[in-house]
Write a protein that holds these residues in place. Structure first.
Motif, PDB file in Angstrom:
ATOM      1  N   ARG A   1       0.807  -1.228   0.000  1.00 16.10           N
ATOM      2  CA  ARG A   1       0.000   0.000   0.000  1.00 16.10           C
ATOM      3  C   ARG A   1       0.840   1.279   0.000  1.00 16.10           C
ATOM      4  O   ARG A   1       0.503   2.219  -0.710  1.00 16.10           O
TER       5      ARG A   1
ATOM      6  N   ASP B   1      -0.343   1.332  -6.385  1.00 13.66           N
ATOM      7  CA  ASP B   1      -0.815   0.194  -7.175  1.00 13.66           C
ATOM      8  C   ASP B   1      -0.183   0.283  -8.556  1.00 13.66           C
ATOM      9  O   ASP B   1      -0.471   1.193  -9.339  1.00 13.66           O
TER      10      ASP B   1
ATOM     11  N   PRO C   1       0.674  -7.116  -8.554  1.00 15.69           N
ATOM     12  CA  PRO C   1       0.151  -5.764  -8.322  1.00 15.69           C
ATOM     13  C   PRO C   1      -0.809  -5.755  -7.133  1.00 15.69           C
ATOM     14  O   PRO C   1      -1.378  -6.777  -6.760  1.00 15.69           O
ATOM     15  N   ARG C   2      -0.990  -4.553  -6.566  1.00 18.29           N
ATOM     16  CA  ARG C   2      -1.805  -4.447  -5.365  1.00 18.29           C
ATOM     17  C   ARG C   2      -3.259  -4.796  -5.636  1.00 18.29           C
ATOM     18  O   ARG C   2      -3.915  -5.428  -4.801  1.00 18.29           O
ATOM     19  N   HIS C   3      -3.787  -4.402  -6.811  1.00 19.37           N
ATOM     20  CA  HIS C   3      -5.205  -4.682  -7.060  1.00 19.37           C
ATOM     21  C   HIS C   3      -5.464  -6.187  -7.147  1.00 19.37           C
ATOM     22  O   HIS C   3      -6.526  -6.660  -6.774  1.00 19.37           O
TER      23      HIS C   3
ATOM     24  N   GLU D   1      -5.489  -7.406  -3.489  1.00 15.24           N
ATOM     25  CA  GLU D   1      -6.725  -7.017  -2.814  1.00 15.24           C
ATOM     26  C   GLU D   1      -7.905  -7.862  -3.286  1.00 15.24           C
ATOM     27  O   GLU D   1      -8.780  -8.225  -2.494  1.00 15.24           O
TER      28      GLU D   1
END
Length: 482
Positions: free
Chosen positions: A2, A6, A74-76, A79
């Motif tokens: 975070r 992203d 990747p962050r997405h 998540e």
């Protein structure tokens, strides 16, 4: 990921062989960031860290902190995966609730199910014809009159007889309620054979004594007493709890008395002239005395086991080998006492006892064999001398573990005093933490050692000389749902 945002990593070929390295650098090292010879960027900062990305072909070696591993996804995506996992957890919790909806019903009716299983097992062992059945089983002598009364009321014929030499009945241990926990200590390791003897009462007392000698602190005993008092009523709500309450009480009392004898209260020795000091009769630092006490207890324990094993034989000749081993160990004990107190009468007595014991083992290790075989087996039986010596010396762990517990308690006290003296004022807080954590760890270690080694000395060293046969536990055929 975070703090860094992203994003997706570009292929290494498009980056010209350069890589991104991520660091969370505390504010105090801010000046080091300015002097970095590498290309870098501060992408974010918060109240504690600067989040720095360094561009380099290889991992930098001059950074003030280790790099942060953020993975390659990747962050997405992470998540989205996190959301899937949380949904899966909710589904599993709902499934668990569905699968366990009958738990309370099964728990409440487990006695009925056990009754049905016992009845099915009894029916499989019965002979049945139209209007008639026959069943054979075992009943304790103390319950025979009750069983005969039941059969008369229901018009059932019963034929009771004593155990025959070729029978192999189960073992029924019957002790007063306040000593019943000794049966659980015994059955934890083995069930004595039907033709042996019941060691429950001896194990009950010796386990409490060994526990006290290993714990070796009256302060810890008072803590255990407070815990026992708080759970006393709750333990009385279940049959198992009621069985173990007397044992727990005996452990607390023995531990308190032994702790007072050695003068240890959370590792502190009472001051001279005080009432508690007058009860301080044993010096734990007197190695020779404490070792002699431990070996004395070991000798008495082994002698008692061998003597009771000898007494259980109807044919006294069969028990003479055990009498011999009891005599050998008694001779060693007399020799120990002669060296400690130097009475002239004990040393000759120790030689006589040991000599008689060796003769008994030599002649009665195999009393019904032919002379040559009897002598050879007697010589083979004497090879257990080293085992007897090792078993008796094994009781030295009572002193060694007790000394370790007391030394640790005193050392934690010294550490706390040192902190208090070195840091006036605030040091009392850290000294209290050292005392609290130190004594908590020492108490846990003492409880574990007392439980493990207290049981071990009973079920290995003691049983080795007292119980030569293993049996099966008597399980009464009765309803459990009442």
């Amino acid at each position: 990921m975070r703090p860094w945002g992203d994003f997706e990593f570009s292929p290494l070929s498009e980056m010209g062989g350069l890589r991104l390295w991520f660091y969370a650098i505390p504010h105090r090292d801010r000046v080091l960031i300015r002097d970095l010879p590498l290309s870098h960027e501060i992408v974010k900062k918060d109240s504690r860290y600067y989040y720095v990305v360094v561009i380099s072909e290889n991992e930098p070696e001059s950074m003030p902190v280790n790099r942060t591993h953020i993975g390659s996804q990747p962050r997405h995506q992470l998540e989205a995966h996190l959301e899937e996992v949380e949904l899966a957890i909710e589904d599993l919790q709902a499934e668990r609730a569905y699968l366990t909806r009958w738990y309370s019903l099964l728990r409440d009716n487990v006695a009925t199910l056990e009754d049905k299983a016992a009845l099915d097992a009894a029916q499989n062992q019965s002979y049945t014809r139209t209007g008639m059945f026959a069943l054979r089983g075992w009943v304790p002598h103390t319950r025979l009159a009750e069983l005969e009364s039941y059969t008369r009321q229901h018009g059932v014929h019963i034929d009771a007889r004593d155990v025959q030499p070729d029978d192999n009945p189960p073992t029924f241990l019957d002790n007063p309620p306040w000593l019943a926990a000794g049966e659980d200590l015994v059955n934890f390791y083995m069930t004595p054979g039907y033709r042996t003897w019941d060691p429950s009462q001896i194990v009950f007392i010796s386990f409490a004594l060994f526990f006290a000698m290993i714990l070796a602190d009256a302060g810890y005993a008072l803590l255990l007493g407070a815990v026992l008092l708080s759970f006393w009523r709750k333990m009385g709500a279940s049959p198992g709890g009621r069985r173990f309450r007397p044992l727990c009480l005996a452990i607390v009392v023995f531990s308190l008395l032994y702790g007072m004898l050695i003068g240890s209260y959370f590792g502190v020795t009472p001051p001279e002239g005080s009432l508690l000091a007058s009860l301080h009769l044993l010096d734990m630092s007197d190695t020779n005395l404490m070792m002699a006490i431990s070996v004395f207890i070991g000798c008495i324990h082994v002698i008692l086991g061998a003597a009771l094993d000898a007494a259980r034989h109807k044919n006294r000749v069969e028990g003479l080998e055990s009498v011999g081993w009891a005599s050998i160990v008694a001779g060693g004990l007399a020799f120990l006492l002669s060296t400690a107190f130097a009475p002239s009468v004990l040393k000759p007595l120790s030689v006589v006892l040991a000599g008689v014991g060796v003769l008994l083992v030599l002649l009665f290790a195999a009393p019904f064999e032919k002379p040559l075989s009897r002598m050879l087996k007697g010589l083979l039986g004497l090879t257990k001398l080293s085992g007897a010596f090792g078993d008796v010396l094994s009781y030295l762990r009572l002193f060694a573990l007790g000394l370790a517990s007391g030394s640790l308690a005193a050392e934690f006290n010294n550490m706390a005093m040192g902190i208090h003296d070195a840091m006036p004022g605030v040091g009392i807080f850290f000294a209290f933490l050292v005392l609290l954590l130190g004594h908590a760890v020492n108490l846990l270690l003492g409880l574990a050692s007392a439980l493990i080694h207290g049981l071990r000395l009973n079920v290995i060293e003691f049983f080795n000389w007292g119980l030569k046969e293993e049996g099966s536990l008597f399980k009464p055929f009765r309803r459990r749902g009442l």
